[in-house]
Design a protein around this motif. Structure first.
Motif, PDB file in Angstrom:
ATOM      1  N   GLU A 233      16.965  -0.048  34.165  1.00 29.19           N
ATOM      2  CA  GLU A 233      15.613   0.192  33.658  1.00 29.19           C
ATOM      3  C   GLU A 233      14.639   0.480  34.809  1.00 29.19           C
ATOM      4  O   GLU A 233      13.795   1.376  34.723  1.00 29.19           O
TER       5      GLU A 233
ATOM      6  N   LEU B 234       8.041   6.605  25.795  1.00 26.12           N
ATOM      7  CA  LEU B 234       7.628   5.679  24.745  1.00 26.12           C
ATOM      8  C   LEU B 234       7.991   6.223  23.378  1.00 26.12           C
ATOM      9  O   LEU B 234       7.900   7.428  23.121  1.00 26.12           O
TER      10      LEU B 234
ATOM     11  N   ARG C  71       9.537  -2.176  23.881  1.00 28.22           N
ATOM     12  CA  ARG C  71       8.997  -2.528  25.193  1.00 28.22           C
ATOM     13  C   ARG C  71       7.975  -3.654  25.086  1.00 28.22           C
ATOM     14  O   ARG C  71       7.914  -4.530  25.958  1.00 28.22           O
TER      15      ARG C  71
ATOM     16  N   SER D  35       7.970  -5.719  33.045  1.00 21.23           N
ATOM     17  CA  SER D  35       6.868  -5.884  32.099  1.00 21.23           C
ATOM     18  C   SER D  35       5.625  -5.130  32.576  1.00 21.23           C
ATOM     19  O   SER D  35       4.929  -4.487  31.775  1.00 21.23           O
TER      20      SER D  35
ATOM     21  N   ASP E 254       6.225  -1.454  31.986  1.00 21.87           N
ATOM     22  CA  ASP E 254       6.065  -1.161  30.554  1.00 21.87           C
ATOM     23  C   ASP E 254       4.584  -1.127  30.161  1.00 21.87           C
ATOM     24  O   ASP E 254       4.153  -0.267  29.374  1.00 21.87           O
TER      25      ASP E 254
END
Length: 543
Positions: free
Chosen positions: A354, A365, A411, A491, A494
């Motif tokens: 990732e 997205l 996500r 995180s 994202d």
């Protein structure tokens, strides 16, 4: 309704705002303006001094001339009086014979005459009985000069305003000089005063001409100074502006941009140094880009290459884990540890893949309307076994209405899961259940989730480091959730992909709070968050 005036200069008219912007951004305009102001001050002082000197010179010369002319007239009048026969006792006739020739000469030479007296009887010009030039107002003779002759017979002069009336009844007033001299009339042996009034119109015209000439010269000089200052500053400012534009292009990624070098002066050496700096930066940036590309390729290749052996090891590990009941206790424990580490290794491998997608800019997205309240409940339910293992209670505080945001649900769930498991990892372990609070709220512009724990907290400066890859506040602290050290970094990536905010607050001994804020619509710019970053139960120290 209360109307507040806009802050800054937005309430000013557009031309004024443009002028202020130009003034702030143009050093050339400020240099020219300051030079003009200083030059105007110097020219004004010098011009005032020259005008004063010219005025004093003209007046001094005029005073000397009129006093000499008045003395000549008085001497001639005395000579004529000495020639009068002693048998002539008519004072009025003598006065008329005395002053009439002087008045006639004055009309041709440009001065006026007043004969007043006799003195010593309290008589003043205002009392009447004077002989004067026709049309002349006798009040043109100042009282101070009349008072001078009450105790002195010497010739005296002073400045005055000559008032006269022409044949059409038009009254005029002009500056002038009045000279007084005394004579003795033989008819009555009394002293009379002759006042000669000389206008200063020629001197006034000359002074006005000099003033206009100086003013014209000052204006032309200021224009020339402004032009020369503009040209001189342009020679200095133009290379600076060129350097600014070149630096802006370099900052925009056009690393091949360079400044033109002309001559061998200081500005040319500056341009040469600037180009050398740009070349060095371009070389280093390209080296870093190549190194980053090789690193991303290495991580991606290694992650993919590890999948095949990991699959084989996973199959063998599953077999050993399923048959652990037939092993002795030590071997069975080894099979369990192998299974746990294989799970963690798979998570690490997935996180590395990732991260490599984020580094390569390949992350996309899948947008949908996501209710953050539902997300919070799902994540809390999923992490409840881990929380029970740590003897920590996780609660959700959410409003009674949905908190929607246009986002990628997979996500967003990964972000919230990482925040909750991180809070469980760092919860207090002193046997008292402090609890973890997941708070959700939203408004018409944004939706937010805040995860509050009451654990070890964050030291000053750690709130900005907590999202770094593999960073840990306490390296000796065990990860009970099996984390890889990449969760918060992923995180953050994202969150940036959504155009949102992921922020941390913490204080040693008082726990920490992480806040995720997402715009209600994709592409919107966030202005605020519905939830505070600092928890409401924390008292900020008074500075």
């Amino acid at each position: 309704m209360l109307h507040l005036r806009p802050s800054g200069t937005r309430w000013l008219p557009e031309p004024v705002r443009r002028g202020l912007t130009f003034w702030r951004r143009s050093i050339q305009a400020r240099v020219v303006a300051s030079t003009l102001l200083l030059s105007a001050a110097v020219i004004s002082i010098v011009g005032w001094y020259l005008v004063q000197q010219t005025r004093d010179g003209l007046l001094d010369h005029r005073v000397d001339a009129v006093v000499a002319e008045a003395n000549d007239e008085t001497a001639d009048a005395r000579d004529r009086l000495l020639a009068v026969p002693g048998t002539d006792a008519d004072a009025a006739t003598q006065k008329s014979d005395l002053v009439t020739p002087i008045i006639q000469r004055g009309e041709t030479r440009g001065f006026s005459v007043v004969l007043a007296g006799p003195t010593g009887e309290g008589g003043r010009i205002a009392d009447g009985g004077t002989n004067s030039t026709p049309g002349l107002a006798t009040s043109s003779v100042p009282l101070s000069l009349e008072e001078h002759f009450d105790g002195s017979s010497s010739t005296a002069w002073t400045y005055t305003t000559i008032r006269s009336t022409d044949g059409d009844g038009v009254t005029t007033a002009q500056p002038g000089i009045v000279v007084g001299s005394q004579v003795v009339l033989p008819a009555d042996a009394q002293t009379y005063t002759l006042y000669y009034l000389f206008p200063l119109d020629e001197q006034e015209e000359t002074l006005a001409l000099v003033t206009r000439a100086l003013l014209t010269a000052a204006i032309l000089l200021l224009v020339l100074v402004a032009g020369m200052t503009w040209l001189v500053t342009r020679q200095v400012v133009s290379p600076i502006r060129l350097a600014r534009r070149t630096a802006e292009r370099l900052a925009a990624g056009q690393l091949q941009e360079r400044m033109k070098v002309a001559g061998e002066d200081d500005l040319a050496r500056l341009a040469t140094s600037f180009n050398q700096m740009a070349s060095n930066l371009q070389r280093q940036i390209r080296q870093l880009e190549e190194l980053s590309r090789v690193q991303r390729r290495f991580v991606s290749d290694v992650s993919h290459e590890l999948r095949t052996p990991l699959t084989t090891v996973r199959m063998a590990g599953d077999m050993l884990h399923d048959a652990r009941q037939d092993f002795d206790p030590a071997t069975a424990r080894a099979a369990e540890l192998l299974q746990t580490e294989l799970d963690r290794f798979e998570v690490l491998l997935a996180d590395l893949l990732e991260i490599s997608r984020f580094d390569a800019g390949a992350a996309v997205l899948e947008l949908d309307d996501v209710n953050l309240v539902d997300v919070a409940h799902r994540i809390v339910d999923a992490t409840r076994p881990l929380a029970q293992q740590r003897q920590v209670t996780v609660v959700v505080r959410a409003p009674g209405h949905p908190c929607l945001a246009e986002a990628d649900v997979r996500r967003v769930e990964r972000i919230v899961r990482n925040l909750v498991t991180n809070a469980i990892d760092h919860a207090a372990t002193d046997g008292v259940d402090p609890g973890i609070v997941v708070q959700v709220d939203g408004d018409e512009h944004a939706a937010a989730i805040a995860v509050r724990d009451y654990g070890v907290g964050l030291a000053p400066g750690e709130a900005s480091m907590v999202f770094n890859r593999f960073w840990r506040a306490d390296p000796a602290r065990a990860r009970t959730s099996g984390g890889t050290g990449l969760g918060l970094s992923i995180s953050l990536e994202d969150t940036h992909l959504h155009g949102g905010w992921l922020q941390a607050w913490g204080r040693p001994g008082e726990g920490a709070q992480f806040r995720l804020t997402l715009p209600r619509r994709a592409g919107q710019v966030l202005r605020h968050s519905p939830l505070p970053l600092v928890p409401a139960d924390v008292t900020e120290p008074v500075s």
